[in-house]
Scaffold this active site. Structure first.
Site, mmCIF file in Angstrom:
data_model
loop_
_atom_site.group_PDB
_atom_site.id
_atom_site.type_symbol
_atom_site.label_atom_id
_atom_site.label_comp_id
_atom_site.label_asym_id
_atom_site.label_seq_id
_atom_site.Cartn_x
_atom_site.Cartn_y
_atom_site.Cartn_z
ATOM 1 N N CYS A 21 0.858 -1.192 0.000
ATOM 2 C CA CYS A 21 0.000 0.000 0.000
ATOM 3 C C CYS A 21 0.891 1.238 0.000
ATOM 4 O O CYS A 21 0.474 2.307 0.423
ATOM 5 C CB CYS A 21 -0.953 -0.026 1.193
ATOM 6 S SG CYS A 21 -0.123 -0.186 2.780
ATOM 7 N N GLU A 52 -0.958 2.924 -13.268
ATOM 8 C CA GLU A 52 -2.237 3.355 -12.712
ATOM 9 C C GLU A 52 -3.044 4.063 -13.797
ATOM 10 O O GLU A 52 -2.493 4.891 -14.516
ATOM 11 C CB GLU A 52 -2.015 4.324 -11.541
ATOM 12 C CG GLU A 52 -1.251 3.733 -10.373
ATOM 13 C CD GLU A 52 -2.106 2.902 -9.436
ATOM 14 O OE1 GLU A 52 -3.342 2.896 -9.597
ATOM 15 O OE2 GLU A 52 -1.537 2.257 -8.562
ATOM 16 N N HIS A 70 -6.331 3.102 -3.956
ATOM 17 C CA HIS A 70 -5.354 3.842 -3.159
ATOM 18 C C HIS A 70 -5.969 5.207 -2.845
ATOM 19 O O HIS A 70 -5.837 6.153 -3.594
ATOM 20 C CB HIS A 70 -4.056 3.995 -3.947
ATOM 21 C CG HIS A 70 -2.934 4.582 -3.168
ATOM 22 N ND1 HIS A 70 -2.325 3.927 -2.133
ATOM 23 C CD2 HIS A 70 -2.300 5.771 -3.285
ATOM 24 C CE1 HIS A 70 -1.366 4.678 -1.634
ATOM 25 N NE2 HIS A 70 -1.334 5.796 -2.318
ATOM 26 N N GLY A 72 -5.866 7.100 0.257
ATOM 27 C CA GLY A 72 -5.147 8.073 1.068
ATOM 28 C C GLY A 72 -6.081 8.994 1.831
ATOM 29 O O GLY A 72 -6.626 8.633 2.849
ATOM 30 N N ALA A 73 -6.272 10.186 1.311
ATOM 31 C CA ALA A 73 -7.067 11.205 1.999
ATOM 32 C C ALA A 73 -8.463 11.333 1.401
ATOM 33 O O ALA A 73 -8.995 12.427 1.297
ATOM 34 C CB ALA A 73 -6.344 12.542 1.946
#
Length: 118
Positions: A21, A52, A70, A72-73
Site C-alpha cells: 500500500c 495506474e 489507493h 489516502g485522503a
C-alpha cells in the site's frame, strides 16, 4: 523499483502473504503473478500498481489477491482535516506568519515576499 522481484520473492517463506500500500512498482507484478500461480505466495493485498489505473493487470481478478483503491485522503474525515489545515495555513500567511506545511518551499515571511513583488 522492483524491490520484490522473482529472485527476492523466491527467498521468502513458501506461503508468504504480500501487502503493498506504499508505491506502485515496488513489486514486479509479473513475478508476483507467477509466484501466486505456482503457490509460493499464498496471497496479496494491493492498492497500488506499476501502471495506474491497473486496467490490464491480471492481479485484479486473481482469487488470491485483494485489491482496493489507493485512497489516502479520500474519506470525509480526511478531506475535512485537509481543508482545515489549508485554511489555517492561508490564515497564517495572511497574518504574516511563516507557512509551516508548504512542500518544497522555504519558509518565507509575508513582508519578504512583498519586497520581492514590488
Amino acid at each position: 523499483k522492483g524491490l520484490l522481484n522473482k529472485d527476492t520473492i523466491a527467498k521468502t517463506k513458501k506461503g508468504v502473504r504480500i501487502i503493498n500500500c506504499a508505491r506502485g512498482g515496488i513489486i514486479e507484478e509479473e513475478a508476483l503473478l507467477e509466484a501466486l500461480e505456482n503457490g509460493h505466495v499464498a496471497g496479496a493485498a494491493l492498492d497500488v500498481f506499476e501502471v495506474e489505473p491497473p486496467i490490464h493487470s491480471k492481479l485484479i481478478d486473481h482469487p488470491s489477491v485483494i485489491v482496493t483503491p489507493h485512497l489516502g485522503a479520500s474519506t470525509k474525515e480526511a478531506q475535512l482535516n485537509v481543508a482545515t489545515q489549508i485554511s489555517e495555513e492561508v490564515l497564517r500567511f495572511v497574518k504574516g506568519l511563516p507557512v509551516m506545511s508548504s512542500v518544497n518551499f522555504p519558509i518565507i515571511k509575508k513582508d519578504k515576499i512583498q519586497e520581492k513583488l514590488v
